[in-house]
Design an enzyme around this catalytic site. Structure first.
Site, PDB file in Angstrom:
ATOM      1  N   ASP A  34      -7.500  28.967  24.896  1.00 62.48           N
ATOM      2  CA  ASP A  34      -6.886  30.032  24.530  1.00 62.48           C
ATOM      3  C   ASP A  34      -7.241  31.367  25.226  1.00 62.48           C
ATOM      4  OD1 ASP A  34      -5.163  31.953  22.968  1.00 62.48           O
ATOM      5  OD2 ASP A  34      -6.369  31.969  21.270  1.00 62.48           O
ATOM      6  N   GLY A  67     -14.672  43.483  10.769  1.00 58.01           N
ATOM      7  CA  GLY A  67     -13.208  43.309  11.082  1.00 58.01           C
ATOM      8  C   GLY A  67     -12.624  42.213  10.441  1.00 58.01           C
ATOM      9  N   GLU A  77      -7.707  34.426  10.848  1.00 62.35           N
ATOM     10  CA  GLU A  77      -8.254  33.413  10.606  1.00 62.35           C
ATOM     11  C   GLU A  77      -9.558  33.685   9.515  1.00 62.35           C
ATOM     12  OE1 GLU A  77      -9.288  29.454  13.536  1.00 62.35           O
ATOM     13  OE2 GLU A  77     -10.137  31.639  13.861  1.00 62.35           O
TER      14      GLU A  77
END
Lengths: 228, 643
Positions: free
Chosen positions: B140, B20, B24
């Site tokens: 986050d 994937g 980032e």
């Protein structure tokens, strides 16, 4: 809560099925006669790819909503739908370039969708209006340009304009206003454009704050699909 | 990136397939380590981030590794700079939003009912508790960072953004997602910001809300004031749409949603506390452990609805909230269960197949019927007015002509002619204008109707159902055919004894233990990381695929393989190797189990497709009825006027 007697508009079922925030994007596409041949073929291919790429991001597949207004003549070719139900239309080039009326139509589509969202308590991101043209307006566009400027100033939506070879960039600049300069597509790189658009919408629908690295690349960079 | 030479603390790490790609970095398989994955950053992280990753690998504890994709090693380039990390692979899990969104739940978690959602929420709270007790803040919190499996256990990913503490130093979390960010942090830069458990607990309360309230956000409601009210603004202004004070804050829950009390008053209280104006300052949001306790109680009190076997709710709220929403809105929140999946030994093809064949096959897409309509009084009135005007027009012109013959005065004549034109043009323009209104109306309704027809055809065609049924038929045929396949493969084993025995023989010779000129320990390790371990594995294409191995080195390996193979002698009287038979049986069993499972799940899937298709058709047809009626009317009016 709802009583049995409250009317159930059809649009509600889509929102109950998928209550995620919406990220509406209306494509305002030039389908006038001058687009005939390769330009319209590449644009069609670009649209098909747009759908495929949006579907690869699970969150974008729930949040992004695509609508299409074609002009030459002005018509709504697709009302707002999430990528899974988006059936890219096969565009046919014909007619003149009533760009002003098409923009006005797009603005009213966006406003209507926002009001539906508000009515059903569905959050939304600032919609995008994305214009692609290869010509100059054949109708009165000044009023549409004024609505665009007003709407952008009030943060009602964001407007992007892309000119294809042959577009009158001076008028496009006046329509786009001071907020964002129109971009010129390199060659017929529609696929690159839609790939960029899909990435941008995915990033926007993730609404992550503080990570500059996910900021979308500049389309006017040397490897991008556009020039300023 | 894959070209980069990376090493971990145990030597070189060979990257496999890319799994994937994110904003980032990218995630890769790791050759020789199926339980690990490597995250490689697109650009080398800052020295601060690199230090944080090193610290995190030191903090890796079994309790954290069991619940998260915690970094276990850093990946360095040849100059020692950090480029990525190794972490446990999280396989078989899906993003948590696939579970709480009703539409995705029907396809991704068809068996999940409200009790499953409570269980998932409890498990999310458990992970938060473990992390907070390890002095670690998620920071986050978001819908993509939490993944859930069909048994409702969850795992956290993206751990490299966590805020961690070690040796008196804090390594910050510098990102966040607006919908999960507490009011006190909205709009503030995250860089260098100390996050607390109280901040995380806001995100936890939002997640629990999403799960229990079928995909709704607590701050997305109907706003009665002027202007727009996006979620981040509503969070900043504490406008919790389902709260007790919602009305005084001009907020109202959206239509067709359950009330917060549907989750029981205990849970509703926790939400009130988590979203209150006091929560940011007093640090008093419910902690993860409190959520765990209350959610467990909630799950045990949820009972099945008498009307719908897929509905569970707390009896204290009175009637089933899901029935109310489903029947008033016409959507499906939860599917009716198809029965639990049987253990393999009890699989009965006849029973399963009869279940599949009982699901009604959907017919062709239903037609939208246009009712008959007669012209409306308005259209009739307009038409007779037009006729009248036409007569009047002719009369004026005729009168003018006659007058011109009778009265020789030219002034009068011209006056009359002008009057005639004025009336003729005026009435013509007026009538065209009125007809245009009818034409436009007819066209607009026609467009709306054809859009619905297109949707009916594209969304409710019988093809999807037929395709799935066909797949099930294929699976059934394969299952029935398995004994014949076994027979054929046994015969092949007997005739291929030689080849199999040769392979077994070669497999006994490990490259590791052999002395092959030019193949030192480093080269051996390289081969091993590409799963080339014995003489049997030496195949040209495989060897040339290993970085650093060209035709020369392959020849040396091949020479060695040949020298080994020369010692092999086949005994034509030998029996088939029992390990080969075992392997064959194992494969066949695996195939059988897979087919059986595919049939069981397929039956359930088909049932879902049937339910959804029927529902969708009903919905669209219902939506089309008023439009079809209006169109028929507009059409009759227009035709009447055209005559």
């Amino acid at each position: 809560m709802t009583t049995d007697l409250e009317q159930v508009p059809f649009v509600a079922t889509g929102f109950i099925d998928n209550p995620e925030n919406r990220c509406p994007c209306v494509l305002v596409l030039d389908t006038s006669g001058s687009m005939q041949g390769r330009p319209i073929e590449e644009l069609n291919e670009g649209l098909a790819q747009f759908k495929r790429e949006l579907l690869t991001d699970e969150m974008a597949a729930k949040r992004v909503e695509v609508g299409i207004v074609g002009f030459g003549p002005v018509q709504i070719l697709h009302s707002f739908t999430t990528p899974d139900a988006f059936v890219p239309p096969t565009l046919v080039a014909s007619g003149d370039t009533p760009m002003g009326a098409a923009i006005t139509q797009a603005i009213s589509m966006v406003e209507q969708r926002k009001s539906e969202c508000r009515q059903f308590g569905i959050a939304y991101y600032r919609p995008w209006i994305f214009l692609i043209t290869d010509g100059a307006p054949t109708d009165a566009w000044q009023e549409a340009a004024a609505s665009l400027r007003q709407g952008q100033k009030e943060k009602k939506f964001q407007f992007f304009a892309v000119g294809v070879q042959g577009a009158n960039m001076d008028i496009l600049k006046q329509i786009a206003g001071p907020e964002r300069s129109p971009l010129m597509l390199k060659g017929l790189q529609f696929r690159e454009l839609f790939s960029w658009l899909s990435n941008s919408l995915s990033a926007k629908s993730r609404s992550q704050v503080g990570n500059e690295e996910v900021a979308v690349e500049n389309p006017a960079s040397p490897t991008g699909w556009a020039t300023v | 990136m894959a070209a980069l030479s990376l090493k971990g603390s145990n030597g070189r790490v060979a990257l496999g397939r890319e799994l994937g790609r994110g904003g980032e970095g990218s995630v890769f398989e790791v050759a020789g380590h199926p339980d690990l994955v490597a995250k490689v950053y697109h650009s080398a992280p800052s020295s601060e981030k690199a230090e944080k990753l090193r610290v995190m690998t030191r903090l890796a504890k079994p309790n954290l590794l069991a619940l998260t994709a915690w970094p276990v090693d850093v990946l360095q380039g040849h100059d020692g700079s950090v480029h990525g990390l190794l972490m446990p692979k999280v396989d078989g899990y899906k993003d948590i939003h696939a579970l709480y969104g009703p539409k995705s739940r029907r396809t991704e978690f068809p068996e999940a009912n409200w009790r499953h959602l409570i269980r998932a929420a409890t498990n999310v709270a458990r992970v938060f508790a473990v992390l907070h007790e390890s002095d670690c803040i998620i920071g986050d919190v978001n819908h993509g960072g939490i993944r859930v499996r069909s048994d409702m256990t969850v795992k956290l990913i993206d751990c490299d953004s966590f805020q961690v503490r070690a040796d008196g130093r804090t390594y910050f979390c510098e990102v966040g997602v607006e919908n999960f960010t507490p009011p006190e942090l909205q709009g503030r830069p995250f860089k260098g910001l100390m996050r607390t458990a109280n901040h995380d607990n806001f995100g936890l309360a939002v997640l629990v809300f999403y799960l229990l309230m079928v995909g709704r956000h607590p701050f997305a409601g109907r706003y009665g004031g002027r202007g727009e009210m996006p979620i981040e603004k509503a969070i900043t202004e504490h406008r919790y749409a389902y709260g007790r004070n919602a009305r005084s804050l001009l907020m109202e829950p959206p239509p067709f949603t359950p009330a917060a009390l549907a989750a029981g008053s205990d849970i509703a209280d926790l939400w009130e506390r988590a979203f209150s104006q006091q929560a940011p300052h007093s640090g008093s949001r419910p902690a993860a452990r409190e959520w765990v306790a209350r959610l467990q109680t909630l799950e045990s009190s949820a009972a099945r609805c008498a009307q719908h076997p897929g509905h569970y709710f707390v009896a204290s709220v009175g009637s089933c909230p899901w029935c109310a929403i489903e029947s008033s809105s016409g959507t499906l929140l939860f599917l009716a269960p198809m029965g639990t999946i049987l253990p393999d030994s009890q699989f009965n093809l006849a029973v399963v197949w009869s279940r599949i064949s009982q699901i009604p096959v959907p017919g062709a897409v239903p037609e939208i019927v246009l009712p008959t309509a007669t012209p409306s009084p308005q259209a009739r009135a307009l038409q007779s007015a037009r006729r009248g005007r036409k007569m009047w027009r002719i009369a004026v012109i005729v009168a003018g002509l006659i007058a011109s013959g009778v009265v020789p005065d030219l002034t009068v004549l011209w006056l009359l002619v002008a009057l005639g034109f004025w009336i003729a043009i005026g009435s013509w323009a007026e009538a065209t204008d009125e007809i245009a209104v009818f034409r436009r109306k007819r066209q607009e309704l026609g467009n709306a109707l054809s859009q619905l027809e297109t949707r009916l055809r594209s969304e409710t065609g019988p093809e999807g159902f037929a395709h799935r049924l066909k797949q099930l038929e294929t699976a059934r045929a394969e299952l029935v055919n398995l004994p014949a396949v076994r027979d054929r493969q046994m015969k092949a084993l007997i005739s291929e004894r030689d080849r199999h025995a040769r392979r077994r023989f070669l497999e006994r010779y490990e490259i590791e233990k052999a002395k092959i000129p030019g193949i030192g320990p480093a080269k051996r390790a390289m081969l091993e990381s590409y799963n080339i371990e014995t003489a049997a594995d030496i195949v040209q294409s495989a060897v040339l695929n290993v970085p650093g191995f060209g035709p020369a080195l392959f020849r040396r390996l091949d020479d060695w393989k040949r020298s080994v193979e020369a010692r092999f002698k086949f005994d034509p009287n030998s029996a088939v190797d029992p390990r080969d038979i075992h392997e064959l049986e194992r494969k066949l069993t695996q195939q059988r189990v897979q087919l059986e499972r595919a049939l069981l799940q397929g039956a359930q899937e088909l049932q879902r497709v049937h339910q959804e298709l029927k529902h969708r058709r009903d919905q669209l047809i219902r939506a089309a009825e008023p439009i079809a009626a209006a169109y028929a009317q507009a059409d009759a009016d227009f035709r009447h006027l055209e005559d």
